[in-house]
Design a protein around this motif. Structure first.
Motif, mmCIF file in Angstrom:
data_model
loop_
_atom_site.group_PDB
_atom_site.id
_atom_site.type_symbol
_atom_site.label_atom_id
_atom_site.label_comp_id
_atom_site.label_asym_id
_atom_site.label_seq_id
_atom_site.Cartn_x
_atom_site.Cartn_y
_atom_site.Cartn_z
ATOM 1 N N SER A 1 0.799 -1.222 0.000
ATOM 2 C CA SER A 1 0.000 0.000 0.000
ATOM 3 C C SER A 1 0.839 1.283 0.000
ATOM 4 C CB SER A 1 -0.960 0.017 1.196
ATOM 5 O OG SER A 1 -0.239 0.005 2.405
ATOM 6 N N THR A 2 2.154 1.174 -0.158
ATOM 7 C CA THR A 2 3.003 2.368 -0.135
ATOM 8 C C THR A 2 4.151 2.249 -1.133
ATOM 9 O OG1 THR A 2 2.543 2.588 2.233
ATOM 10 C CG2 THR A 2 4.357 3.912 1.351
ATOM 11 N N ILE A 3 4.302 3.278 -1.955
ATOM 12 C CA ILE A 3 5.435 3.402 -2.879
ATOM 13 C C ILE A 3 6.063 4.766 -2.647
ATOM 14 C CG2 ILE A 3 6.158 3.568 -5.289
ATOM 15 C CD1 ILE A 3 3.824 1.749 -6.036
ATOM 16 N N ASP A 4 7.384 4.807 -2.501
ATOM 17 C CA ASP A 4 8.122 6.063 -2.376
ATOM 18 C C ASP A 4 8.950 6.291 -3.623
ATOM 19 O OD1 ASP A 4 7.202 6.751 0.147
ATOM 20 O OD2 ASP A 4 8.948 5.966 1.200
ATOM 21 N N ILE A 5 8.931 7.532 -4.109
ATOM 22 C CA ILE A 5 9.743 7.915 -5.257
ATOM 23 C C ILE A 5 10.450 9.214 -4.903
ATOM 24 C CG2 ILE A 5 9.737 8.582 -7.687
ATOM 25 C CD1 ILE A 5 7.261 6.796 -8.018
#
Length: 143
Positions: A88-92
């Motif tokens: 449920s989490t993506i960091d860019i």
């Protein structure tokens, strides 16, 4: 790329749910996340219309492996780092000359909405946080 499954969709902006510290929220927008390159990368497309009826579009690809990769378009940043934290989490992160320019966190909320938080620094060095909320667009199939 199973961890990104919940994100792979077209999303529509809820302008009234946005919170901006820098600039004004758009009056409308769409966000699309697709799996590409044999499910090794994500393609992210964003288009929006400002309150002044000006239309904008951005697109980039990211390999969410936690490692730095060169960006093709070096207008605002030269390096991108993507990481799938969980389902449920993506960091860019976008970097210019090894300095963090913008960090974007994409989160699937409990109600199924997509929350996109953009944290960065303005030209005066002041930090800001802009938050967009999207809902998943449903496919319309002809009968």
């Amino acid at each position: 790329m199973v961890q990104a499954y919940n994100f792979l969709a077209s999303w529509q902006l809820f302008p009234e749910k946005c919170s901006y510290q820098k600039g004004m929220p758009p009056k409308s927008g769409n966000y699309r996340i697709e799996s590409i390159q044999q499910q090794q990368e994500l393609s992210i497309q964003n288009n929006w219309v400002t309150l002044d009826n000006e239309a904008y579009f951005s697109q980039y690809e990211v390999k969410p492996d936690g490692l730095p990769h060169a960006l093709a378009d070096k207008t605002y940043a030269d390096t991108i780092i993507g990481e799938i934290i969980n389902s449920s989490t993506i960091d860019i992160s976008f970097l210019a000359n090894n300095d963090l320019v913008l960090k974007v966190r994409k989160e699937i909320l409990g109600n199924g909405y997509l929350k996109i938080s953009q944290q960065g620094k303005d030209t005066d060095g002041n930090t800001f946080l802009n938050v967009d909320i999207y809902h998943k667009q449903l496919s319309v199939l002809p009968y």
